[in-house]
Design a protein around this motif. Sequence first.
Motif, mmCIF file in Angstrom:
data_model
loop_
_atom_site.group_PDB
_atom_site.id
_atom_site.type_symbol
_atom_site.label_atom_id
_atom_site.label_comp_id
_atom_site.label_asym_id
_atom_site.label_seq_id
_atom_site.Cartn_x
_atom_site.Cartn_y
_atom_site.Cartn_z
ATOM 1 N N UNK A 1 37.527 37.657 30.092
ATOM 2 C CA UNK A 1 37.687 37.394 31.509
ATOM 3 C C UNK A 1 36.392 37.751 32.241
ATOM 4 N N UNK A 2 35.972 36.940 33.218
ATOM 5 C CA UNK A 2 34.673 37.140 33.863
ATOM 6 C C UNK A 2 34.545 38.514 34.509
ATOM 7 N N UNK A 3 35.604 39.046 35.049
ATOM 8 C CA UNK A 3 35.515 40.355 35.716
ATOM 9 C C UNK A 3 35.146 41.466 34.740
ATOM 10 N N UNK A 4 35.505 41.311 33.493
ATOM 11 C CA UNK A 4 35.184 42.328 32.489
ATOM 12 C C UNK A 4 33.695 42.361 32.171
ATOM 13 N N UNK A 5 32.970 41.308 32.538
ATOM 14 C CA UNK A 5 31.528 41.227 32.286
ATOM 15 C C UNK A 5 30.703 41.471 33.552
ATOM 16 N N UNK A 6 31.364 41.772 34.656
ATOM 17 C CA UNK A 6 30.689 41.939 35.940
ATOM 18 C C UNK A 6 29.895 43.242 35.992
ATOM 19 N N UNK A 7 28.712 43.172 36.581
ATOM 20 C CA UNK A 7 27.855 44.358 36.720
ATOM 21 C C UNK A 7 28.475 45.396 37.640
ATOM 22 N N UNK A 8 29.358 44.968 38.526
ATOM 23 C CA UNK A 8 29.958 45.884 39.501
ATOM 24 C C UNK A 8 31.121 46.683 38.916
ATOM 25 N N UNK B 1 32.760 31.731 43.127
ATOM 26 C CA UNK B 1 33.760 30.654 43.095
ATOM 27 C C UNK B 1 35.157 31.192 43.345
ATOM 28 N N UNK B 2 35.485 32.310 42.696
ATOM 29 C CA UNK B 2 36.800 32.914 42.873
ATOM 30 C C UNK B 2 37.009 33.317 44.330
ATOM 31 N N UNK B 3 36.029 34.006 44.919
ATOM 32 C CA UNK B 3 36.155 34.490 46.292
ATOM 33 C C UNK B 3 36.344 33.335 47.269
ATOM 34 N N UNK C 1 38.795 34.922 50.021
ATOM 35 C CA UNK C 1 38.518 36.351 50.209
ATOM 36 C C UNK C 1 37.676 36.531 51.473
ATOM 37 N N UNK C 2 38.170 37.312 52.418
ATOM 38 C CA UNK C 2 37.493 37.417 53.705
ATOM 39 C C UNK C 2 36.747 38.736 53.906
ATOM 40 N N UNK C 3 36.883 39.666 53.019
ATOM 41 C CA UNK C 3 36.194 40.944 53.179
ATOM 42 C C UNK C 3 35.351 41.246 51.955
ATOM 43 N N UNK C 4 34.265 41.942 52.173
ATOM 44 C CA UNK C 4 33.454 42.439 51.087
ATOM 45 C C UNK C 4 32.373 41.491 50.616
ATOM 46 N N UNK C 5 31.581 42.016 49.696
ATOM 47 C CA UNK C 5 30.509 41.267 49.052
ATOM 48 C C UNK C 5 31.080 40.754 47.734
ATOM 49 N N UNK C 6 31.067 39.448 47.564
ATOM 50 C CA UNK C 6 31.558 38.804 46.341
ATOM 51 C C UNK C 6 30.552 37.728 45.951
ATOM 52 N N UNK C 7 30.147 37.702 44.707
ATOM 53 C CA UNK C 7 29.204 36.691 44.262
ATOM 54 C C UNK C 7 27.888 36.752 45.008
ATOM 55 N N UNK D 1 24.959 42.332 42.392
ATOM 56 C CA UNK D 1 25.554 41.017 42.142
ATOM 57 C C UNK D 1 24.641 40.063 41.368
ATOM 58 N N UNK D 2 23.469 40.479 41.055
ATOM 59 C CA UNK D 2 22.598 39.635 40.224
ATOM 60 C C UNK D 2 22.992 39.877 38.762
ATOM 61 N N UNK D 3 24.117 39.298 38.399
ATOM 62 C CA UNK D 3 24.657 39.549 37.069
ATOM 63 C C UNK D 3 25.110 38.237 36.440
ATOM 64 N N UNK D 4 25.501 38.257 35.178
ATOM 65 C CA UNK D 4 25.854 37.014 34.471
ATOM 66 C C UNK D 4 27.064 36.275 35.031
ATOM 67 N N UNK D 5 27.903 36.937 35.822
ATOM 68 C CA UNK D 5 29.123 36.279 36.300
ATOM 69 C C UNK D 5 29.110 36.026 37.799
#
Length: 86
Positions: free
Chosen positions: A2-9, A47-49, A54-60, A37-41
């Motif tokens: 799953x992409x979240x498992x590879x996220x730098x965050x 795209x997900x956000x 998603x209206x709050x936070x930093x995503x992608x 956020x400069x990560x592989x996913x």
Amino acid sequence: MYWRERAACLHEDPDLFFPIGNTGPTLEQIDEAKAVCRCPVVEQCLDWAIQVGQVEGIWGGMTDSERRAVRRRQARQTKNTVTTAT
């Protein structure tokens, strides 16, 4: 995987990605979050956000206002495509 498992965050403090405001020291926090956020996913995250609205936070690597601009641009392109197709 799953992409979240590879996220730098994954191992960062979630508060980093939810700044309060958009002036002064908060701008530094936004820059810090975007640097993570400069990560592989990053594309999957953005795209997900956008897809879920998603209206709050930093995503992608984008703030809520930046994602809103992307959604408006996509809506205009869709409208123009539908208009020219008819």
